[in-house]
Design an enzyme around this catalytic site. Structure first.
Site, PDB file in Angstrom:
ATOM      1  N   MET A  24       3.634   1.483  -5.273  1.00 23.02           N
ATOM      2  CA  MET A  24       2.707   1.763  -4.186  1.00 23.02           C
ATOM      3  C   MET A  24       1.443   0.924  -4.268  1.00 23.02           C
ATOM      4  O   MET A  24       0.315   1.428  -4.338  1.00 23.02           O
ATOM      5  CB  MET A  24       2.363   3.258  -4.181  1.00 23.02           C
ATOM      6  N   HIS A  81      12.408  -0.618   2.232  1.00 22.84           N
ATOM      7  CA  HIS A  81      11.458   0.049   3.121  1.00 22.84           C
ATOM      8  C   HIS A  81      12.197   1.095   3.947  1.00 22.84           C
ATOM      9  O   HIS A  81      13.290   0.819   4.478  1.00 22.84           O
ATOM     10  CB  HIS A  81      10.799  -0.977   4.055  1.00 22.84           C
ATOM     11  N   GLU A 116       3.586 -11.384   4.209  1.00 17.09           N
ATOM     12  CA  GLU A 116       3.452 -10.421   5.299  1.00 17.09           C
ATOM     13  C   GLU A 116       3.967  -9.063   4.869  1.00 17.09           C
ATOM     14  O   GLU A 116       5.101  -8.946   4.402  1.00 17.09           O
ATOM     15  CB  GLU A 116       4.238 -10.903   6.530  1.00 17.09           C
ATOM     16  N   ASN A 126      15.060   5.699  -6.811  1.00 18.06           N
ATOM     17  CA  ASN A 126      15.750   4.433  -6.585  1.00 18.06           C
ATOM     18  C   ASN A 126      16.008   3.708  -7.906  1.00 18.06           C
ATOM     19  O   ASN A 126      17.050   3.070  -8.083  1.00 18.06           O
ATOM     20  CB  ASN A 126      14.940   3.538  -5.647  1.00 18.06           C
ATOM     21  N   ARG A 133      -8.191  -5.624  -7.228  1.00 21.81           N
ATOM     22  CA  ARG A 133      -6.772  -5.899  -7.071  1.00 21.81           C
ATOM     23  C   ARG A 133      -6.373  -7.217  -7.738  1.00 21.81           C
ATOM     24  O   ARG A 133      -5.316  -7.320  -8.370  1.00 21.81           O
ATOM     25  CB  ARG A 133      -6.433  -5.937  -5.577  1.00 21.81           C
ATOM     26  N   ILE A 150      -0.113  -2.807  -2.447  1.00 16.20           N
ATOM     27  CA  ILE A 150       0.045  -3.968  -1.575  1.00 16.20           C
ATOM     28  C   ILE A 150      -0.231  -5.212  -2.408  1.00 16.20           C
ATOM     29  O   ILE A 150      -1.294  -5.335  -3.022  1.00 16.20           O
ATOM     30  CB  ILE A 150      -0.910  -3.893  -0.366  1.00 16.20           C
ATOM     31  N   LEU A 151       0.708  -6.121  -2.445  1.00 16.18           N
ATOM     32  CA  LEU A 151       0.626  -7.283  -3.321  1.00 16.18           C
ATOM     33  C   LEU A 151      -0.152  -8.421  -2.667  1.00 16.18           C
ATOM     34  O   LEU A 151      -0.047  -8.657  -1.468  1.00 16.18           O
ATOM     35  CB  LEU A 151       2.034  -7.754  -3.681  1.00 16.18           C
ATOM     36  N   ASN A 199      12.215  -5.771  -1.953  1.00 13.64           N
ATOM     37  CA  ASN A 199      11.612  -4.490  -1.630  1.00 13.64           C
ATOM     38  C   ASN A 199      12.566  -3.699  -0.737  1.00 13.64           C
ATOM     39  O   ASN A 199      13.384  -4.280  -0.016  1.00 13.64           O
ATOM     40  CB  ASN A 199      10.277  -4.686  -0.901  1.00 13.64           C
TER      41      ASN A 199
END
Length: 214
Positions: free
Chosen positions: A89, A108, A142, A15, A64, A91-92, A106
């Site tokens: 890869m 998906h 979310e 991408n 994290r 999760i923020l 983003n």
């Protein structure tokens, strides 16, 4: 004023390559590519294009939160107007998302809100879906749940495997993501009051169709 873009990656960067190839340089410049994996092939793609590369290995940090604080500090030095997650890869955390609110995109590999998370192609096949696809959305706290910008649909063909379906979806990703990047860079796409807006008009629940964009 040219939009300063940073792309975040973890892997091969297909991408990313589409973003590099299709960037409208009248409006935007990819000023850096950041990876959390030092061996990500996408870093080589960036170097070949003359783009500055940043590496922050998440394994070098205790947790994290400390990794993301270091990432925020490094990114703030670059002063991005737009951050694009392209196979990043991780999760923020809420802290990271809040810091860059309205500047995070983003992509998906599903027709959100269906199949948030991983293994989307396998899940679509197991469900017997007749179509599948990809979605670009603004990032919120979310997971895979921010306001939709644009979607592309592909038919599920008898005999499809997760791999064959993924290949066709990825082809659409390479169309959708540069399109969205250029809309943001030109000032037409924004997150306003929690809603994705094109030309200051809120988008519907399914976002916009690519063919409707002039």
């Amino acid at each position: 004023m040219v939009c300063r873009i940073v792309v975040l990656i973890s892997g091969s960067g297909s991408n990313l390559q589409a973003l590099i190839d299709k960037l409208d340089r009248q409006y935007g410049e990819i000023v850096a590519v950041l990876s959390n994996r030092p061996d990500a092939y996408g870093l080589e793609r960036a170097r070949r294009a003359g783009i500055n590369t940043l590496v922050l290995d998440h394994k070098d940090y205790a947790d994290r939160e400390s990794f993301e604080r270091a990432m925020i500090a490094r990114l703030d030095e670059v002063a991005p107007d737009l951050l694009i997650l392209a196979g990043f890869m991780r999760i923020l955390t809420t802290e990271f998302v809040s810091h860059f609110q309205g500047r995070l995109l983003n992509i998906h590999p599903s027709l959100l809100p269906k199949y948030k998370g991983l293994h989307t192609h396998k899940r679509a096949l197991e469900a017997g879906d007749s179509e599948h696809g990809a979605t670009v959305h603004f990032v919120t706290e979310e997971l895979d749940g921010g306001p939709l910008v644009v979607q592309a649909r592909v038919p599920v063909i008898p005999g499809d495997t997760p791999e064959s379906l993924a290949e066709r979806v990825q082809h659409q990703e390479h169309v959708l993501y540069p399109l969205t990047m250029n809309l943001f860079a030109s000032g037409r796409l924004r997150l306003i009051d929690g809603r994705a807006c094109l030309d200051n008009k809120p988008l519907g629940a399914s976002g916009i169709e690519p063919e409707r964009i002039d």
